[in-house]
Write an enzyme that holds these catalytic residues in place. Structure first.
Site, PDB file in Angstrom:
ATOM      1  N   GLY A 157      57.641  13.476 -17.238  1.00 25.06           N
ATOM      2  CA  GLY A 157      58.334  12.225 -17.581  1.00 25.06           C
ATOM      3  C   GLY A 157      59.580  12.474 -18.414  1.00 25.06           C
ATOM      4  N   GLY A 178      62.367   9.822 -18.682  1.00 25.08           N
ATOM      5  CA  GLY A 178      62.090   8.548 -19.354  1.00 25.08           C
ATOM      6  C   GLY A 178      62.731   8.481 -20.734  1.00 25.08           C
ATOM      7  N   GLN A 179      62.530   7.345 -21.381  1.00 27.09           N
ATOM      8  CA  GLN A 179      63.081   7.165 -22.734  1.00 27.09           C
ATOM      9  C   GLN A 179      62.609   8.295 -23.663  1.00 27.09           C
ATOM     10  N   LEU A 224      54.051  12.825 -20.839  1.00 26.30           N
ATOM     11  CA  LEU A 224      54.672  11.513 -21.086  1.00 26.30           C
ATOM     12  C   LEU A 224      54.797  10.693 -19.806  1.00 26.30           C
ATOM     13  N   ALA A 225      54.606  11.305 -18.663  1.00 31.60           N
ATOM     14  CA  ALA A 225      54.798  10.587 -17.397  1.00 31.60           C
ATOM     15  C   ALA A 225      53.759   9.482 -17.249  1.00 31.60           C
ATOM     16  N   GLN A 257      53.252   5.210 -15.256  1.00 36.40           N
ATOM     17  CA  GLN A 257      53.737   3.889 -14.895  1.00 36.40           C
ATOM     18  C   GLN A 257      53.567   3.134 -16.205  1.00 36.40           C
ATOM     19  N   THR A 312      48.458   4.964 -26.365  1.00 33.56           N
ATOM     20  CA  THR A 312      49.174   3.723 -26.660  1.00 33.56           C
ATOM     21  C   THR A 312      48.377   2.709 -27.474  1.00 33.56           C
ATOM     22  N   GLU A 368      48.267  -0.198 -26.795  1.00 35.13           N
ATOM     23  CA  GLU A 368      47.680  -1.159 -25.852  1.00 35.13           C
ATOM     24  C   GLU A 368      46.159  -0.974 -25.743  1.00 35.13           C
ATOM     25  N   TYR A 385      47.011  -1.357 -17.114  1.00 34.05           N
ATOM     26  CA  TYR A 385      47.688  -0.228 -17.783  1.00 34.05           C
ATOM     27  C   TYR A 385      46.818   0.312 -18.913  1.00 34.05           C
ATOM     28  N   LYS A 432      44.983   3.925 -19.435  1.00 33.13           N
ATOM     29  CA  LYS A 432      45.315   4.766 -20.586  1.00 33.13           C
ATOM     30  C   LYS A 432      44.070   5.083 -21.416  1.00 33.13           C
TER      31      LYS A 432
HETATM   32  P1  NAP Z   1      59.433   5.421 -19.383  1.00 31.67           P
HETATM   33  O1  NAP Z   1      60.804   5.325 -19.932  1.00 31.67           O
HETATM   34  O2  NAP Z   1      58.950   4.383 -18.431  1.00 31.67           O
HETATM   35  O3  NAP Z   1      59.295   6.855 -18.687  1.00 31.67           O
HETATM   36  C1  NAP Z   1      58.212   7.175 -17.861  1.00 31.67           C
HETATM   37  C2  NAP Z   1      58.430   8.518 -17.227  1.00 31.67           C
HETATM   38  O4  NAP Z   1      57.322   8.808 -16.363  1.00 31.67           O
HETATM   39  C3  NAP Z   1      59.689   8.596 -16.335  1.00 31.67           C
HETATM   40  O5  NAP Z   1      60.268   9.875 -16.482  1.00 31.67           O
HETATM   41  C4  NAP Z   1      59.108   8.459 -14.931  1.00 31.67           C
HETATM   42  O6  NAP Z   1      59.893   9.071 -13.944  1.00 31.67           O
HETATM   43  C5  NAP Z   1      57.809   9.221 -15.095  1.00 31.67           C
HETATM   44  N1  NAP Z   1      56.826   8.921 -14.059  1.00 31.67           N
HETATM   45  C6  NAP Z   1      56.372   7.712 -13.653  1.00 31.67           C
HETATM   46  N2  NAP Z   1      55.462   7.856 -12.673  1.00 31.67           N
HETATM   47  C7  NAP Z   1      55.347   9.183 -12.436  1.00 31.67           C
HETATM   48  C8  NAP Z   1      54.590   9.962 -11.531  1.00 31.67           C
HETATM   49  N3  NAP Z   1      53.765   9.430 -10.633  1.00 31.67           N
HETATM   50  N4  NAP Z   1      54.729  11.317 -11.581  1.00 31.67           N
HETATM   51  C9  NAP Z   1      55.584  11.889 -12.439  1.00 31.67           C
HETATM   52  N5  NAP Z   1      56.339  11.203 -13.313  1.00 31.67           N
HETATM   53  C10 NAP Z   1      56.220   9.874 -13.306  1.00 31.67           C
HETATM   54  O7  NAP Z   1      58.349   5.478 -20.554  1.00 31.67           O
HETATM   55  P2  NAP Z   1      58.539   5.840 -22.108  1.00 31.67           P
HETATM   56  O8  NAP Z   1      58.819   4.589 -22.853  1.00 31.67           O
HETATM   57  O9  NAP Z   1      59.439   7.010 -22.253  1.00 31.67           O
HETATM   58  O10 NAP Z   1      57.043   6.252 -22.489  1.00 31.67           O
HETATM   59  C11 NAP Z   1      56.606   7.598 -22.383  1.00 31.67           C
HETATM   60  C12 NAP Z   1      55.089   7.624 -22.356  1.00 31.67           C
HETATM   61  O11 NAP Z   1      54.572   7.024 -23.540  1.00 31.67           O
HETATM   62  C13 NAP Z   1      54.434   6.846 -21.219  1.00 31.67           C
HETATM   63  O12 NAP Z   1      53.268   7.541 -20.859  1.00 31.67           O
HETATM   64  C14 NAP Z   1      54.064   5.508 -21.824  1.00 31.67           C
HETATM   65  O13 NAP Z   1      52.985   4.942 -21.133  1.00 31.67           O
HETATM   66  C15 NAP Z   1      53.706   5.951 -23.234  1.00 31.67           C
HETATM   67  N6  NAP Z   1      53.912   4.961 -24.300  1.00 31.67           N
HETATM   68  C16 NAP Z   1      55.127   4.376 -24.480  1.00 31.67           C
HETATM   69  C17 NAP Z   1      55.312   3.516 -25.537  1.00 31.67           C
HETATM   70  C18 NAP Z   1      56.657   2.865 -25.802  1.00 31.67           C
HETATM   71  O14 NAP Z   1      56.686   1.906 -26.588  1.00 31.67           O
HETATM   72  N7  NAP Z   1      57.741   3.375 -25.240  1.00 31.67           N
HETATM   73  C19 NAP Z   1      54.252   3.250 -26.436  1.00 31.67           C
HETATM   74  C20 NAP Z   1      53.030   3.882 -26.215  1.00 31.67           C
HETATM   75  C21 NAP Z   1      52.870   4.764 -25.163  1.00 31.67           C
HETATM   76  P3  NAP Z   1      61.073   8.282 -13.155  1.00 31.67           P
HETATM   77  O15 NAP Z   1      62.274   8.362 -14.045  1.00 31.67           O
HETATM   78  O16 NAP Z   1      61.194   9.056 -11.907  1.00 31.67           O
HETATM   79  O17 NAP Z   1      60.591   6.883 -12.953  1.00 31.67           O
HETATM   80  O1  F7E Z   2      56.321  -6.585 -24.014  1.00 32.33           O
HETATM   81  C1  F7E Z   2      56.254 -10.212 -24.470  1.00 32.33           C
HETATM   82  C2  F7E Z   2      55.162  -9.560 -23.642  1.00 32.33           C
HETATM   83  O2  F7E Z   2      57.019  -5.325 -21.990  1.00 32.33           O
HETATM   84  C3  F7E Z   2      56.152  -6.844 -25.378  1.00 32.33           C
HETATM   85  C4  F7E Z   2      55.249  -0.243 -23.145  1.00 32.33           C
HETATM   86  O3  F7E Z   2      56.136   0.744 -23.599  1.00 32.33           O
HETATM   87  O4  F7E Z   2      54.590  -0.856 -25.365  1.00 32.33           O
HETATM   88  C5  F7E Z   2      55.158  -1.347 -24.171  1.00 32.33           C
HETATM   89  O5  F7E Z   2      54.362  -2.393 -23.623  1.00 32.33           O
HETATM   90  C6  F7E Z   2      55.667  -8.263 -25.585  1.00 32.33           C
HETATM   91  C7  F7E Z   2      54.508  -8.672 -24.678  1.00 32.33           C
HETATM   92  O6  F7E Z   2      56.115  -4.083 -24.007  1.00 32.33           O
HETATM   93  C8  F7E Z   2      58.935 -11.067 -22.190  1.00 32.33           C
HETATM   94  O7  F7E Z   2      54.286 -10.551 -23.104  1.00 32.33           O
HETATM   95  C9  F7E Z   2      57.850 -12.026 -23.801  1.00 32.33           C
HETATM   96  O8  F7E Z   2      53.551  -9.402 -25.411  1.00 32.33           O
HETATM   97  O9  F7E Z   2      58.351  -5.039 -24.122  1.00 32.33           O
HETATM   98  P1  F7E Z   2      57.052  -5.249 -23.472  1.00 32.33           P
HETATM   99  P2  F7E Z   2      54.525  -3.923 -24.053  1.00 32.33           P
HETATM  100  O10 F7E Z   2      53.850  -4.738 -23.036  1.00 32.33           O
HETATM  101  O11 F7E Z   2      54.107  -4.087 -25.468  1.00 32.33           O
HETATM  102  C10 F7E Z   2      53.258  -0.326 -25.237  1.00 32.33           C
HETATM  103  C11 F7E Z   2      52.817   0.194 -26.580  1.00 32.33           C
HETATM  104  C12 F7E Z   2      53.135   0.655 -24.132  1.00 32.33           C
HETATM  105  O12 F7E Z   2      52.300   1.553 -24.180  1.00 32.33           O
HETATM  106  C13 F7E Z   2      53.875   0.370 -22.873  1.00 32.33           C
HETATM  107  O13 F7E Z   2      54.069   1.569 -22.122  1.00 32.33           O
HETATM  108  O14 F7E Z   2      56.742  -9.136 -25.279  1.00 32.33           O
HETATM  109  N1  F7E Z   2      57.356 -10.769 -23.683  1.00 32.33           N
HETATM  110  N2  F7E Z   2      58.820 -12.227 -22.896  1.00 32.33           N
HETATM  111  C14 F7E Z   2      58.009 -10.144 -22.693  1.00 32.33           C
HETATM  112  N3  F7E Z   2      57.895  -8.886 -22.201  1.00 32.33           N
HETATM  113  C15 F7E Z   2      58.732  -8.542 -21.189  1.00 32.33           C
HETATM  114  N4  F7E Z   2      58.676  -7.281 -20.699  1.00 32.33           N
HETATM  115  N5  F7E Z   2      59.645  -9.420 -20.658  1.00 32.33           N
HETATM  116  C16 F7E Z   2      59.786 -10.700 -21.123  1.00 32.33           C
HETATM  117  O15 F7E Z   2      60.604 -11.473 -20.646  1.00 32.33           O
END
Ligand code: NAP
Ligand code: F7E
Length: 365
Positions: free
Chosen positions: A11, A14-15, A83-84, A86, A130, A132, A154, A158
């Site tokens: 991943g 990704g971010q 980190l990869a 959906q 996460t 979540e 999701y 996880k």
């Molecule tokens: P992101 O921006 O959505 O990046 C996800 C990465 O995973 C991308 O590089 C994507 O590749 C890759 N990926 C998706 N499906 C794949 C597959 N089948 N095989 C290989 N690679 C795949 O997510 P992020 O925000 O950087 O988060 C990184 C990790 O932390 C994720 O596991 C997410 O669930 C977890 N997380 C995130 C947060 C948050 O707030 N950001 C919080 C808690 C946990 P492509 O570029 O090709 O799509």
């Molecule tokens: O939603 C509400 C929505 O999609 C945050 C991922 O990185 O963090 C992320 O998941 C909140 C939710 O993030 C809209 O209902 C309102 O309550 O930005 P989000 P998320 O669902 O918290 C966790 C920790 C991860 O692990 C995940 O990978 O905001 N909300 N209005 C909305 N959300 C979205 N997307 N769009 C709206 O218009």
């Protein structure tokens, strides 16, 4: 460095992957990242480090064991950061089986590849878990001992990832751990997550390129941190003397409504929220114009509404500072970046980033 540090990041596009790659390259690591083939080349987040001598890319997909085995045996990493995923919660309701395959079974595939390649004693593994997992929360704030109650496909996937990591740690004595990360954002955040959707809209509305922003649950509460600060913690977790799981959060909670207020304030628009539920509106106090409306399109079948992390353990045991970047600074960083991006938009770029329009119209959630 005594021995060669070789990191494999799944991943990397990704971010988090892009920030982590930068962080590890700065530390002198040899960094390998996995990418997926796609019909358009979209590697914007890592374009600036591609071509660096210590940075290498490999094709692999978390749904494909053979591709993972190939890259694992070729790279033989000392640290794997999985980190990869959906990663979009709302999308997991539309694609639950894919989400399960990548976010649950994908973790197993990584662990088995480490084991089958004979790397259990030489390779440490970080799993991107996460907040979540706390889902329909049973305690506020949440720490490492708070019971899980996953509340989306999701989160359920996880949760498997979390437990299979723990299982391999105990069964095979592997150094593998989960970081239970609360929401972390940045100027590189995907455009369909709520924070980025808001900062982009604030910039576009300010510059006269968008009329309105449609959102879902404005009252949802999150503990938002800065992604750049959080990748340091992933690394610290793998440098710890023992393999343990850690909550990574700021310990500060805000609502989606508050995020809107600060983002628009930063572009010089003071919002006032009036009404309730689906009738709530965000109004420009100076002009009386409705800029934010609530749309049922953005509500989830089950929503997680009260996330608030307690980072005490990470602070005490890893020496990590959870408040390096404040909420206000985070909003500012994101808005400033989007103001510049929107200002630079030309017709060509608009074709690729017409996502903003889709978001506005509710075509993409
Ligand atoms: P992101 O921006 O959505 O990046 C996800 C990465 O995973 C991308 O590089 C994507 O590749 C890759 N990926 C998706 N499906 C794949 C597959 N089948 N095989 C290989 N690679 C795949 O997510 P992020 O925000 O950087 O988060 C990184 C990790 O932390 C994720 O596991 C997410 O669930 C977890 N997380 C995130 C947060 C948050 O707030 N950001 C919080 C808690 C946990 P492509 O570029 O090709 O799509
Ligand atoms: O939603 C509400 C929505 O999609 C945050 C991922 O990185 O963090 C992320 O998941 C909140 C939710 O993030 C809209 O209902 C309102 O309550 O930005 P989000 P998320 O669902 O918290 C966790 C920790 C991860 O692990 C995940 O990978 O905001 N909300 N209005 C909305 N959300 C979205 N997307 N769009 C709206 O218009």
């Amino acid at each position: 460095m005594d021995k060669k540090n070789v990191a494999l990041i799944t991943g990397v596009t990704g971010q988090d992957g892009s920030y982590l790659a930068e962080f590890l390259l700065d530390k002198g690591y040899e960094v390998h990242g996995t990418i997926r083939r796609s019909s358009v080349d979209f590697r914007e987040r890592i374009a600036h480090i591609e071509g660096k001598p210590n940075f290498h890319l490999h094709y692999a997909d978390l749904g494909d064991s053979m591709s993972i085995m190939q890259v694992m045996s070729k790279v033989r990493p000392t640290e794997v950061y999985n980190l990869a995923a959906q990663s979009h919660v709302q999308v997991s309701f539309d694609s639950p089986e894919f989400t399960c395959d990548v976010d649950a079974t994908g973790v197993l595939r990584i662990l088995e590849a480490i084991r089958l390649c004979g790397l259990t004693k030489t390779c440490r593994m970080y799993q991107a878990s996460t907040s979540e997992l706390y889902g329909k929360v049973e305690e506020v704030p949440q720490n490492e001992n708070t019971p899980f109650h996953p509340y989306s496909p999701y989160a359920v996937a996880k949760q498997y990832g979390f437990w299979i990591v723990k299982e391999y740690r105990e069964a095979y004595d592997m150094f593998c751990c989960s970081g239970i990360l609360f929401n972390h954002e940045s100027e590189r955040r995907g455009e369909t997550f709520v924070t980025r959707k808001i900062t982009l809209a604030a910039a576009r509305i300010k510059q006269g390129k968008q009329e309105k922003l449609f959102l879902g649950n404005l009252g949802s509460l999150r503990d938002w941190g800065y992604a750049k600060d959080y990748v340091e913690c992933m690394w610290l977790i793998l440098q710890h003397k023992t393999p343990e799981d850690f909550v990574i959060a700021t310990g500060v909670q805000h609502s989606v409504r508050e995020f809107c207020y600060y983002a628009f304030k930063h572009v010089g628009i003071e919002l006032e929220f009036v009404g309730e539920g689906l009738d709530e509106k965000g109004i420009d106090k100076a002009t009386g114009k409705v800029l934010i409306e609530v749309s049922p399109d953005f509500f989830r079948p089950t929503d997680v509404v009260n996330l608030w992390g307690d980072p005490t353990k990470a602070k005490a045991e890893l020496g990590w500072d959870p408040n390096k970047t404040s909420f206000e600074q985070l909003v500012k960083i994101m808005v400033d970046s989007d103001m510049a991006k929107v200002a630079a938009e030309d017709a060509g770029q608009r074709v690729r980033t017409n996502l903003a329009e889709y978001l506005e119209k509710g075509i993409v959630k």
